[in-house]
Enzyme design. Structure first.
Site, PDB file in Angstrom:
ATOM      1  N   ASP A 126      40.156   7.750  20.485  1.00 12.19           N
ATOM      2  CA  ASP A 126      41.009   6.432  20.977  1.00 12.19           C
ATOM      3  C   ASP A 126      41.778   6.359  19.530  1.00 12.19           C
ATOM      4  O   ASP A 126      41.287   6.088  18.504  1.00 12.19           O
ATOM      5  CB  ASP A 126      40.075   5.026  20.971  1.00 12.19           C
ATOM      6  CG  ASP A 126      40.842   4.070  21.303  1.00 12.19           C
ATOM      7  OD1 ASP A 126      41.952   3.538  20.835  1.00 12.19           O
ATOM      8  OD2 ASP A 126      40.480   3.010  21.971  1.00 12.19           O
ATOM      9  N   ARG A 177      43.458   3.567  35.060  1.00 15.92           N
ATOM     10  CA  ARG A 177      44.791   3.237  35.572  1.00 15.92           C
ATOM     11  C   ARG A 177      45.328   4.825  36.055  1.00 15.92           C
ATOM     12  O   ARG A 177      45.252   5.734  35.402  1.00 15.92           O
ATOM     13  CB  ARG A 177      45.876   2.662  34.807  1.00 15.92           C
ATOM     14  CG  ARG A 177      45.975   1.201  34.458  1.00 15.92           C
ATOM     15  CD  ARG A 177      45.956   0.300  35.715  1.00 15.92           C
ATOM     16  NE  ARG A 177      45.707  -1.099  35.393  1.00 15.92           N
ATOM     17  CZ  ARG A 177      44.649  -1.866  35.506  1.00 15.92           C
ATOM     18  NH1 ARG A 177      43.560  -1.069  35.976  1.00 15.92           N
ATOM     19  NH2 ARG A 177      44.822  -3.136  35.217  1.00 15.92           N
ATOM     20  N   GLU A 214      49.107   2.489  44.579  1.00 16.79           N
ATOM     21  CA  GLU A 214      47.964   1.678  45.160  1.00 16.79           C
ATOM     22  C   GLU A 214      48.613   1.010  46.303  1.00 16.79           C
ATOM     23  O   GLU A 214      49.316   0.074  46.085  1.00 16.79           O
ATOM     24  CB  GLU A 214      47.226   1.129  44.310  1.00 16.79           C
ATOM     25  CG  GLU A 214      46.452   1.987  42.985  1.00 16.79           C
ATOM     26  CD  GLU A 214      45.363   1.355  42.284  1.00 16.79           C
ATOM     27  OE1 GLU A 214      45.227  -0.087  42.279  1.00 16.79           O
ATOM     28  OE2 GLU A 214      45.108   1.759  41.446  1.00 16.79           O
ATOM     29  N   HIS A 265      40.113   0.936  43.989  1.00 18.39           N
ATOM     30  CA  HIS A 265      40.249   0.129  42.487  1.00 18.39           C
ATOM     31  C   HIS A 265      39.256  -1.141  42.656  1.00 18.39           C
ATOM     32  O   HIS A 265      39.973  -2.487  42.574  1.00 18.39           O
ATOM     33  CB  HIS A 265      41.746  -0.502  42.523  1.00 18.39           C
ATOM     34  CG  HIS A 265      41.945  -0.799  41.054  1.00 18.39           C
ATOM     35  ND1 HIS A 265      43.466  -0.893  40.706  1.00 18.39           N
ATOM     36  CD2 HIS A 265      41.316  -1.338  40.207  1.00 18.39           C
ATOM     37  CE1 HIS A 265      43.439  -1.445  39.393  1.00 18.39           C
ATOM     38  NE2 HIS A 265      42.178  -1.688  39.089  1.00 18.39           N
ATOM     39  N   ALA A 297      36.348  -3.791  38.991  1.00 20.70           N
ATOM     40  CA  ALA A 297      36.086  -5.257  38.581  1.00 20.70           C
ATOM     41  C   ALA A 297      35.557  -6.205  39.861  1.00 20.70           C
ATOM     42  O   ALA A 297      35.201  -7.318  39.554  1.00 20.70           O
ATOM     43  CB  ALA A 297      37.366  -5.713  38.045  1.00 20.70           C
TER      44      ALA A 297
HETATM   45  C1  MLT Z   1      41.546  -5.079  35.621  1.00 23.05           C
HETATM   46  O1  MLT Z   1      42.512  -4.585  34.908  1.00 23.05           O
HETATM   47  O2  MLT Z   1      41.002  -6.018  35.289  1.00 23.05           O
HETATM   48  C2  MLT Z   1      41.027  -4.285  36.712  1.00 23.05           C
HETATM   49  O3  MLT Z   1      41.444  -2.984  36.729  1.00 23.05           O
HETATM   50  C3  MLT Z   1      40.939  -5.070  37.945  1.00 23.05           C
HETATM   51  C4  MLT Z   1      42.399  -5.405  38.358  1.00 23.05           C
HETATM   52  O4  MLT Z   1      43.422  -4.601  38.287  1.00 23.05           O
HETATM   53  O5  MLT Z   1      42.623  -6.374  38.865  1.00 23.05           O
END
Ligand code: MLT
Length: 316
Positions: free
Chosen positions: A171, A229, A258, A276, A279
Protein backbone atom coordinates in the site's frame (compact mmCIF):
# COMPACT_ATOMS: atom_id res chain seq x y z
CA UNK A 1 -38.42 31.37 7.45
CA UNK A 2 -35.95 29.93 4.91
CA UNK A 3 -37.30 27.06 2.75
CA UNK A 4 -36.30 23.63 4.02
CA UNK A 5 -33.31 22.15 2.27
CA UNK A 6 -33.98 19.32 -0.18
CA UNK A 7 -32.12 16.03 0.18
CA UNK A 8 -32.53 13.69 -2.80
CA UNK A 9 -31.91 9.99 -2.18
CA UNK A 10 -30.89 8.63 -5.57
CA UNK A 11 -30.05 4.99 -4.75
CA UNK A 12 -31.81 2.66 -2.29
CA UNK A 13 -30.74 2.98 1.35
CA UNK A 14 -31.90 1.11 4.47
CA UNK A 15 -35.55 1.87 5.35
CA UNK A 16 -34.90 2.85 8.97
CA UNK A 17 -32.16 5.25 7.85
CA UNK A 18 -34.58 6.85 5.40
CA UNK A 19 -37.09 7.25 8.21
CA UNK A 20 -34.46 8.92 10.42
CA UNK A 21 -33.63 11.30 7.57
CA UNK A 22 -37.30 12.21 7.18
CA UNK A 23 -37.36 13.35 10.81
CA UNK A 24 -34.50 15.80 10.14
CA UNK A 25 -34.75 19.50 9.26
CA UNK A 26 -35.05 18.88 5.51
CA UNK A 27 -37.40 17.80 2.75
CA UNK A 28 -36.58 14.33 1.50
CA UNK A 29 -37.20 13.09 -2.01
CA UNK A 30 -36.70 9.35 -2.41
CA UNK A 31 -35.88 8.99 -6.11
CA UNK A 32 -34.21 5.61 -5.67
CA UNK A 33 -36.91 3.69 -7.52
CA UNK A 34 -37.04 6.22 -10.37
CA UNK A 35 -33.48 7.50 -10.96
CA UNK A 36 -34.65 9.66 -13.90
CA UNK A 37 -36.48 11.85 -11.30
CA UNK A 38 -33.11 13.14 -10.13
CA UNK A 39 -32.66 15.38 -13.19
CA UNK A 40 -35.95 17.20 -12.39
CA UNK A 41 -34.89 17.98 -8.83
CA UNK A 42 -31.18 18.78 -9.22
CA UNK A 43 -31.91 22.49 -9.52
CA UNK A 44 -33.32 22.52 -5.96
CA UNK A 45 -31.18 19.88 -4.30
CA UNK A 46 -29.07 20.81 -1.27
CA UNK A 47 -27.91 17.25 -0.61
CA UNK A 48 -27.65 13.97 -2.50
CA UNK A 49 -27.46 10.52 -0.95
CA UNK A 50 -25.97 8.07 -3.44
CA UNK A 51 -24.57 4.57 -3.56
CA UNK A 52 -22.57 3.39 -6.57
CA UNK A 53 -25.32 3.43 -9.23
CA UNK A 54 -25.57 7.23 -9.49
CA UNK A 55 -22.60 8.73 -11.32
CA UNK A 56 -21.95 12.15 -9.81
CA UNK A 57 -20.17 13.71 -12.77
CA UNK A 58 -19.04 17.30 -13.34
CA UNK A 59 -22.05 17.70 -15.70
CA UNK A 60 -24.47 16.58 -13.02
CA UNK A 61 -22.89 18.91 -10.44
CA UNK A 62 -23.10 21.84 -12.85
CA UNK A 63 -26.89 21.38 -12.92
CA UNK A 64 -27.16 21.61 -9.13
CA UNK A 65 -26.43 25.23 -8.15
CA UNK A 66 -27.58 24.80 -4.51
CA UNK A 67 -25.86 21.49 -3.88
CA UNK A 68 -23.73 21.54 -0.70
CA UNK A 69 -23.24 17.85 0.13
CA UNK A 70 -22.87 14.53 -1.67
CA UNK A 71 -23.22 11.68 0.82
CA UNK A 72 -22.08 8.22 -0.30
CA UNK A 73 -23.74 5.34 1.58
CA UNK A 74 -20.68 3.13 1.24
CA UNK A 75 -16.92 3.45 0.99
CA UNK A 76 -15.93 3.81 -2.71
CA UNK A 77 -16.17 7.32 -4.11
CA UNK A 78 -14.94 6.52 -7.64
CA UNK A 79 -18.45 7.31 -8.92
CA UNK A 80 -18.09 10.92 -7.73
CA UNK A 81 -16.01 13.56 -9.52
CA UNK A 82 -14.21 14.76 -6.39
CA UNK A 83 -12.27 17.50 -8.16
CA UNK A 84 -15.43 18.98 -9.70
CA UNK A 85 -17.20 18.81 -6.35
CA UNK A 86 -14.29 20.55 -4.59
CA UNK A 87 -14.17 23.24 -7.27
CA UNK A 88 -17.85 24.00 -6.53
CA UNK A 89 -17.35 23.93 -2.76
CA UNK A 90 -19.51 20.82 -2.47
CA UNK A 91 -18.52 18.53 0.40
CA UNK A 92 -18.38 14.77 -0.08
CA UNK A 93 -18.84 12.35 2.81
CA UNK A 94 -18.91 8.56 2.93
CA UNK A 95 -19.48 5.67 5.33
CA UNK A 96 -16.02 4.10 5.23
CA UNK A 97 -16.29 1.42 7.91
CA UNK A 98 -19.93 0.41 7.61
CA UNK A 99 -19.50 -2.71 5.51
CA UNK A 100 -15.91 -3.69 6.35
CA UNK A 101 -17.01 -6.83 8.23
CA UNK A 102 -19.34 -7.89 5.41
CA UNK A 103 -16.69 -7.49 2.73
CA UNK A 104 -14.01 -9.14 4.88
CA UNK A 105 -16.22 -12.18 5.53
CA UNK A 106 -17.01 -12.53 1.82
CA UNK A 107 -13.31 -12.30 1.02
CA UNK A 108 -12.39 -15.12 3.42
CA UNK A 109 -15.23 -17.25 2.03
CA UNK A 110 -13.85 -16.73 -1.49
CA UNK A 111 -10.32 -17.72 -0.40
CA UNK A 112 -11.63 -20.97 1.08
CA UNK A 113 -13.76 -21.80 -1.96
CA UNK A 114 -10.85 -21.08 -4.31
CA UNK A 115 -8.01 -22.88 -2.59
CA UNK A 116 -10.14 -25.90 -1.73
CA UNK A 117 -11.45 -26.17 -5.32
CA UNK A 118 -14.99 -26.21 -3.93
CA UNK A 119 -16.61 -24.50 -6.90
CA UNK A 120 -15.73 -27.34 -9.27
CA UNK A 121 -16.89 -29.94 -6.71
CA UNK A 122 -20.30 -28.31 -6.34
CA UNK A 123 -20.74 -28.14 -10.12
CA UNK A 124 -19.66 -31.76 -10.74
CA UNK A 125 -21.69 -33.20 -7.82
CA UNK A 126 -24.79 -31.36 -9.01
CA UNK A 127 -24.14 -32.78 -12.49
CA UNK A 128 -24.42 -36.28 -11.01
CA UNK A 129 -20.72 -37.12 -10.67
CA UNK A 130 -19.10 -38.27 -7.43
CA UNK A 131 -15.48 -37.11 -7.73
CA UNK A 132 -13.59 -37.80 -4.54
CA UNK A 133 -9.95 -37.58 -5.71
CA UNK A 134 -7.68 -35.42 -3.57
CA UNK A 135 -7.73 -31.88 -4.80
CA UNK A 136 -7.31 -28.39 -3.49
CA UNK A 137 -5.24 -27.02 -0.64
CA UNK A 138 -5.57 -25.81 2.93
CA UNK A 139 -5.61 -22.10 3.62
CA UNK A 140 -3.15 -22.88 6.42
CA UNK A 141 0.36 -22.24 5.17
CA UNK A 142 -0.77 -20.07 2.20
CA UNK A 143 0.46 -16.51 1.78
CA UNK A 144 -2.17 -13.86 1.09
CA UNK A 145 -0.87 -10.72 -0.61
CA UNK A 146 -3.02 -7.64 -0.10
CA UNK A 147 -2.91 -4.88 -2.66
CA UNK A 148 -4.28 -1.97 -0.65
CA UNK A 149 -4.10 -2.29 3.14
CA UNK A 150 -6.96 -0.20 4.49
CA UNK A 151 -9.83 -1.11 6.80
CA UNK A 152 -11.18 -4.06 4.83
CA UNK A 153 -7.82 -5.72 4.14
CA UNK A 154 -6.94 -5.39 7.85
CA UNK A 155 -10.22 -7.07 8.79
CA UNK A 156 -9.39 -9.89 6.36
CA UNK A 157 -5.85 -10.25 7.77
CA UNK A 158 -7.25 -10.45 11.31
CA UNK A 159 -9.45 -13.35 10.21
CA UNK A 160 -6.93 -15.37 8.21
CA UNK A 161 -4.01 -15.31 10.63
CA UNK A 162 -5.84 -17.75 12.98
CA UNK A 163 -6.24 -20.06 9.95
CA UNK A 164 -2.45 -20.29 9.82
CA UNK A 165 -2.11 -18.12 6.71
CA UNK A 166 0.60 -15.49 6.34
CA UNK A 167 -0.29 -11.94 5.27
CA UNK A 168 1.86 -9.53 3.26
CA UNK A 169 0.71 -6.20 1.83
CA UNK A 170 1.48 -3.42 -0.60
CA UNK A 171 0.00 0.00 0.00
CA UNK A 172 1.83 3.13 -1.15
CA UNK A 173 0.07 5.12 1.61
CA UNK A 174 0.82 2.66 4.44
CA UNK A 175 4.59 2.27 4.98
CA UNK A 176 4.15 -0.06 8.00
CA UNK A 177 1.09 -2.12 8.82
CA UNK A 178 1.22 -1.91 12.62
CA UNK A 179 0.09 -5.55 12.85
CA UNK A 180 1.73 -8.87 11.89
CA UNK A 181 1.31 -8.19 8.15
CA UNK A 182 4.62 -7.45 6.46
CA UNK A 183 4.49 -4.53 4.00
CA UNK A 184 6.55 -4.74 0.80
CA UNK A 185 6.77 -3.44 -2.76
CA UNK A 186 4.05 -4.44 -5.20
CA UNK A 187 6.22 -6.84 -7.19
CA UNK A 188 7.41 -8.51 -3.98
CA UNK A 189 3.79 -9.05 -2.89
CA UNK A 190 2.87 -10.45 -6.30
CA UNK A 191 5.84 -12.82 -6.18
CA UNK A 192 5.16 -14.00 -2.61
CA UNK A 193 1.40 -14.51 -2.65
CA UNK A 194 -0.57 -17.69 -3.23
CA UNK A 195 -3.64 -15.45 -3.23
CA UNK A 196 -3.43 -11.86 -4.47
CA UNK A 197 -6.30 -9.98 -2.83
CA UNK A 198 -7.32 -6.54 -4.10
CA UNK A 199 -8.58 -3.92 -1.64
CA UNK A 200 -7.43 -0.58 -3.11
CA UNK A 201 -9.70 2.37 -3.87
CA UNK A 202 -9.84 3.00 -7.62
CA UNK A 203 -8.02 6.15 -8.73
CA UNK A 204 -6.87 7.34 -12.18
CA UNK A 205 -3.34 6.24 -11.16
CA UNK A 206 -4.11 2.59 -10.38
CA UNK A 207 -6.51 1.70 -13.21
CA UNK A 208 -5.31 -1.67 -14.62
CA UNK A 209 -2.65 -1.93 -11.91
CA UNK A 210 -3.02 -5.69 -12.27
CA UNK A 211 -2.13 -6.09 -15.94
CA UNK A 212 -0.15 -8.59 -18.05
CA UNK A 213 3.07 -7.38 -16.39
CA UNK A 214 1.63 -7.98 -12.93
CA UNK A 215 0.29 -11.42 -13.84
CA UNK A 216 3.78 -12.36 -15.11
CA UNK A 217 5.15 -11.46 -11.64
CA UNK A 218 2.65 -13.67 -9.83
CA UNK A 219 3.47 -17.20 -8.73
CA UNK A 220 2.41 -19.87 -11.20
CA UNK A 221 -0.84 -21.37 -9.88
CA UNK A 222 -1.73 -18.31 -7.78
CA UNK A 223 -5.30 -17.07 -7.27
CA UNK A 224 -6.70 -13.56 -7.69
CA UNK A 225 -9.52 -12.19 -5.53
CA UNK A 226 -11.05 -8.83 -6.36
CA UNK A 227 -13.67 -7.41 -4.00
CA UNK A 228 -12.59 -3.77 -4.57
CA UNK A 229 -13.13 -2.29 -8.04
CA UNK A 230 -13.15 -4.07 -11.40
CA UNK A 231 -11.01 -1.51 -13.19
CA UNK A 232 -8.02 -2.31 -10.96
CA UNK A 233 -7.63 -5.35 -13.23
CA UNK A 234 -7.03 -5.54 -16.97
CA UNK A 235 -9.72 -8.14 -17.66
CA UNK A 236 -8.25 -9.21 -21.03
CA UNK A 237 -4.90 -9.89 -19.33
CA UNK A 238 -6.71 -11.78 -16.54
CA UNK A 239 -8.44 -14.02 -19.06
CA UNK A 240 -5.12 -14.69 -20.80
CA UNK A 241 -3.46 -15.53 -17.45
CA UNK A 242 -6.25 -17.98 -16.61
CA UNK A 243 -6.20 -19.60 -20.04
CA UNK A 244 -2.42 -19.99 -20.03
CA UNK A 245 -2.58 -21.69 -16.63
CA UNK A 246 -0.49 -18.98 -14.98
CA UNK A 247 -3.39 -18.32 -12.62
CA UNK A 248 -5.24 -21.25 -11.08
CA UNK A 249 -8.42 -19.28 -10.53
CA UNK A 250 -10.05 -15.98 -9.66
CA UNK A 251 -12.96 -14.82 -7.54
CA UNK A 252 -14.44 -11.58 -8.80
CA UNK A 253 -17.11 -9.59 -6.97
CA UNK A 254 -16.49 -6.55 -9.16
CA UNK A 255 -16.05 -5.95 -12.88
CA UNK A 256 -14.85 -3.10 -15.04
CA UNK A 257 -18.40 -2.73 -16.42
CA UNK A 258 -21.26 -3.70 -14.13
CA UNK A 259 -23.18 -5.73 -15.01
CA UNK A 260 -20.39 -7.22 -17.16
CA UNK A 261 -21.00 -6.96 -20.89
CA UNK A 262 -18.61 -9.74 -21.88
CA UNK A 263 -19.48 -13.29 -20.80
CA UNK A 264 -15.96 -14.69 -21.25
CA UNK A 265 -14.87 -14.20 -17.65
CA UNK A 266 -18.29 -15.13 -16.27
CA UNK A 267 -18.28 -18.43 -18.11
CA UNK A 268 -14.67 -19.42 -17.45
CA UNK A 269 -14.79 -22.46 -15.13
CA UNK A 270 -11.85 -21.11 -13.12
CA UNK A 271 -13.72 -17.90 -12.26
CA UNK A 272 -16.15 -17.49 -9.36
CA UNK A 273 -18.22 -14.43 -10.23
CA UNK A 274 -20.55 -12.60 -7.81
CA UNK A 275 -22.60 -9.43 -8.50
CA UNK A 276 -20.75 -6.80 -6.39
CA UNK A 277 -22.41 -7.95 -3.20
CA UNK A 278 -19.53 -7.57 -0.74
CA UNK A 279 -21.25 -4.81 1.22
CA UNK A 280 -24.78 -6.03 0.70
CA UNK A 281 -25.55 -7.83 3.93
CA UNK A 282 -28.50 -6.61 6.01
CA UNK A 283 -26.08 -5.55 8.72
CA UNK A 284 -23.72 -3.75 6.32
CA UNK A 285 -26.52 -1.86 4.64
CA UNK A 286 -28.17 -0.96 7.95
CA UNK A 287 -24.87 0.51 9.19
CA UNK A 288 -24.13 2.28 5.88
CA UNK A 289 -27.60 3.89 5.87
CA UNK A 290 -27.40 4.93 9.52
CA UNK A 291 -23.86 6.32 9.22
CA UNK A 292 -24.56 8.35 6.11
CA UNK A 293 -27.86 9.73 7.38
CA UNK A 294 -26.13 10.78 10.60
CA UNK A 295 -23.57 12.56 8.46
CA UNK A 296 -26.29 14.39 6.50
CA UNK A 297 -28.06 15.35 9.75
CA UNK A 298 -24.76 16.69 11.14
CA UNK A 299 -24.35 18.81 8.01
CA UNK A 300 -27.94 20.07 8.24
CA UNK A 301 -27.31 21.11 11.85
CA UNK A 302 -24.06 22.85 10.89
CA UNK A 303 -21.93 20.38 12.84
CA UNK A 304 -18.52 19.08 11.69
CA UNK A 305 -18.64 15.96 9.51
CA UNK A 306 -17.06 12.71 10.68
CA UNK A 307 -16.20 11.22 7.28
CA UNK A 308 -15.33 14.00 4.90
CA UNK A 309 -13.63 12.71 1.75
CA UNK A 310 -10.57 14.78 0.85
CA UNK A 311 -10.45 16.14 -2.72
CA UNK A 312 -7.73 14.74 -5.03
CA UNK A 313 -4.37 16.04 -3.87
CA UNK A 314 -5.83 16.77 -0.41
CA UNK A 315 -4.81 15.08 2.83
CA UNK A 316 -5.70 11.39 2.86
C1 MLT B 1 -18.70 0.32 -1.52
O1 MLT B 1 -17.87 0.99 -2.13
O2 MLT B 1 -19.28 0.74 -0.51
C2 MLT B 1 -19.04 -1.05 -2.00
O3 MLT B 1 -18.25 -1.46 -3.07
C3 MLT B 1 -20.47 -1.21 -2.31
C4 MLT B 1 -20.99 -0.27 -3.34
O4 MLT B 1 -20.34 0.06 -4.31
O5 MLT B 1 -22.11 0.20 -3.16
Amino acid sequence: MAAERLVVVTDPIDASALEALRSGPCRVLDASATPTELARHLGDAWGLIVRSRTKVTADLLAKAPHLALVARAGVGVDNIDLAAAAARGIRVANAPGAAATSVAELTVALYLILVRGLWGSVVSTRAGRWERGAHGHELAGRTVGFVGYGRIAREVARRIVPFGARAVAYDPFVPRSGDSTETMALDAVLGAADIVSLHAALTPENRHLIDARAFAKMRPGAYLVNVARGALVDEAALLAALRSGRLAGAALDVFETEPPTSRELLEDPRVIPTPHLGALTEEGQRRAGAEIVNEVLRALHGEPLASLVAPPGGAR
